[in-house]
Motif scaffolding. Structure first.
Motif, PDB file in Angstrom:
ATOM      1  N   LEU A 396     -19.374  24.865  18.084  1.00 49.98           N
ATOM      2  CA  LEU A 396     -18.572  24.564  16.904  1.00 49.98           C
ATOM      3  C   LEU A 396     -18.842  23.120  16.523  1.00 49.98           C
ATOM      4  CD1 LEU A 396     -16.342  25.045  14.820  1.00 49.98           C
ATOM      5  CD2 LEU A 396     -14.648  24.502  16.598  1.00 49.98           C
ATOM      6  N   VAL A 406     -12.514  27.832  12.907  1.00 48.61           N
ATOM      7  CA  VAL A 406     -12.002  27.812  14.279  1.00 48.61           C
ATOM      8  C   VAL A 406     -11.429  29.175  14.658  1.00 48.61           C
ATOM      9  CG1 VAL A 406     -10.278  26.821  15.827  1.00 48.61           C
ATOM     10  CG2 VAL A 406     -11.560  25.335  14.277  1.00 48.61           C
ATOM     11  N   LYS A 409     -14.254  31.875  15.126  1.00 48.24           N
ATOM     12  CA  LYS A 409     -15.039  31.727  16.353  1.00 48.24           C
ATOM     13  C   LYS A 409     -14.211  32.087  17.588  1.00 48.24           C
ATOM     14  CE  LYS A 409     -18.616  28.414  14.984  1.00 48.24           C
ATOM     15  NZ  LYS A 409     -19.755  29.212  15.479  1.00 48.24           N
TER      16      LYS A 409
END
Length: 522
Positions: A396, A406, A409
């Motif tokens: 990330l 966020v 993922k």
């Protein structure tokens, strides 16, 4: 009864092993590095050796054969917590390293280190870090003892060259490149990789010049120059393992001991264990390491994680250094310190969100926990890229942190079983070794002592000038011979052709001129 016999056998074995005097010198104030060295020094003491350890993280262990000397006050190093923050994006730790280098000029005022130079104790070996601290190898030179160098990471091209390792940039990625060794680099990547190597050498040479000046003031003008330190290093440990670091050829006096600090897991604090056990859907553990503080994330990035955590059924353990976490949802527990090793060992931990430091990455790999990595500086991007390549994690990018990214993922890593499966496969490869990394480090330390520095392990490459190592002198000779040969052939051929031309054309000219003279006479 078996345990009694086992204890007696171990006692007899320990009693039969020679007790050596081992000196540790670890001046760099980076806790994540020192945890590795501390594990080795403690184990050497447990094996019956007398250990004296100069460091900046004194713990005052209660062992009669283990002595610590605090050298924290000796160096005016900058505060890591002020330099390494997330508030302004990825920091530049090079500034910190430069400050640390400059602080070494104060060694003459450090009474413990000055006393060490005049010690009457006969040490058998010195173990010291060489992560921009090569200067301290000179203590081993001055004391006339063998030196074991320890690099708390995969070896860089500079440090690998010290011991004679190949650092061919065509297939060995630079430590800071973000490339991985089991993926073939294209032309632009190889070009960038080579340029990073040159940049590292350039930067190191600048620092080395300053080191040499400091060394001469402390040890005298006859002290070896840092560029010639290779001859003073008997062995080198690297906190690496081919399962997650670069695959590269090693020489006999280099050992990879990645995972050396990973001990058996211990019972968790009651509140943390209860929090994990009662989570029906598992737990996410979030920690940015010992240097980076999660509380320094700017508000919008902090809120991105808070939003994502509020949308998942899992509970979250967040190492948060502040007293309060604004906007914290009920499924989050915060603490200024958490037993990371023991948390990751719990079977109910489903995901580790990390900065990608090698120690935490190694612990996650050891336990088979998928990782969401947010690299900030140094080798962290390379570590996370390696996990990505093995299907055991994802990267990330700091600049891409947003609520949507966020959450997406985290949900993918938690819900797609392939990540856990791949993490387990990677764990199996990481654990499968002929000897534990700690036993490996102890064995080679004792080996170096037993064999008086083990010079028979050294490769001649370590002592070669760079132009000889790269065969530039041989290549220049071959080119010179080829050019000389071509010139000889060229001028010889030219001479022969002129001679032939002269015979043919010269003879014709004479014959023609005689006919002309004959006509004139008629």
């Amino acid at each position: 009864m078996f345990n009694c016999y086992k204890t007696c056998l171990v006692s007899l074995f320990v009693a039969s092993v020679s007790s050596y005097n081992i000196l540790g010198l670890f001046p760099l104030p980076m806790k994540s590095h020192y945890l590795v060295f501390d594990a080795l020094m403690i184990e050497l003491s447990r094996r019956g050796h007398n250990v004296t350890n100069y460091n900046t993280f004194v713990k005052n262990y209660s062992m009669s054969n283990y002595h610590e000397v605090d050298i924290t006050h000796c160096f005016d190093a900058p505060d890591m917590s002020n330099l390494l923050t997330c508030s302004k994006g990825p920091p530049k730790p090079g500034h910190f390293m430069l400050k640390v280098h400059q602080s070494y000029d104060q060694i003459t005022k450090c009474i413990p280190l000055m006393n060490l130079l005049n010690t009457t104790v006969k040490y058998d070996v010195i173990i010291t870090e060489i992560f921009n601290t090569e200067f301290f190898v000179l203590f081993g030179v001055e004391l006339g003892i063998s030196v074991i160098a320890f690099h708390a990471n995969s070896l860089s091209n500079i440090h690998g060259r010290m011991i004679g390792l190949s650092s061919n940039p065509s297939y060995i990625p630079n430590l800071w490149s973000g490339y991985i060794s089991n993926s073939k680099m294209n032309f632009l990547q190889r070009l960038r990789n080579m340029m990073l190597n040159f940049y590292g050498i350039f930067w190191y040479n600048l620092v080395r010049r300053e080191y040499n000046e400091i060394a001469e003031r402390i040890f005298g003008s006859d002290v070896p120059q840092l560029e010639n330190l290779a001859g003073n290093i008997s062995f080198m440990f690297s906190y690496a393992h081919f399962a997650i670091n670069s695959v590269r050829p090693l020489v006999p006096n280099v050992a990879e001991v990645g995972g050396l600090n990973i001990r058996s897991s211990q019972p968790l604090p009651q509140n943390i264990e209860k929090f994990i056990n009662e989570s029906k859907h598992g737990v996410v553990y979030f920690c940015m390491g010992s240097l980076l503080r999660g509380e320094t994330f700017p508000p919008e990035k902090r809120e991105a994680f808070l939003y994502a955590f509020s949308k998942i059924p899992q509970r979250v353990l967040w190492k948060w250094e502040g007293d309060v976490l604004p906007g914290k949802s009920d499924n989050i527990m915060i603490s200024k310190w958490m037993p990371q090793r023991d948390i990751l060992a719990h079977p109910n931990v489903k995901l580790f969100i990390s900065h990608g430091g090698l120690l935490g990455t190694s612990e996650a790999v050891y336990e088979g926990v998928p990782v969401l990595g947010i690299p900030i500086f140094g080798d962290q991007r390379t570590n996370i890229k390696s996990l990505e390549a093995n299907g055991a994690g994802e990267l990330l990018d700091y600049n891409e942190i947003s609520k949507e990214v966020v959450l997406e993922k985290i949900q993918r890593l938690l819900n797609d079983p392939k990540y856990k499966e791949n993490a387990k496969l990677l764990s199996d490869r990481y654990r499968d070794r002929p000897m534990s990394p700690l036993d490996t480090a102890v064995y080679w330390t004792e080996y170096v002592i037993r064999h008086k520095g083990a010079p028979h392990l050294r490769t001649a490459a370590a002592d070669m000038p760079w132009y000889q190592y790269l065969l530039l002198d041989v290549i220049a000779f071959i080119v010179a011979v080829l050019v000389a040969g071509l010139l000889i052939i060229y001028y010889t051929t030219k001479f022969i052709l002129r001679a032939i031309y002269g015979l043919i054309c010269g003879g014709g000219a004479k014959k023609g001129s005689s006919k002309s003279d004959k006509k004139k006479r008629n």
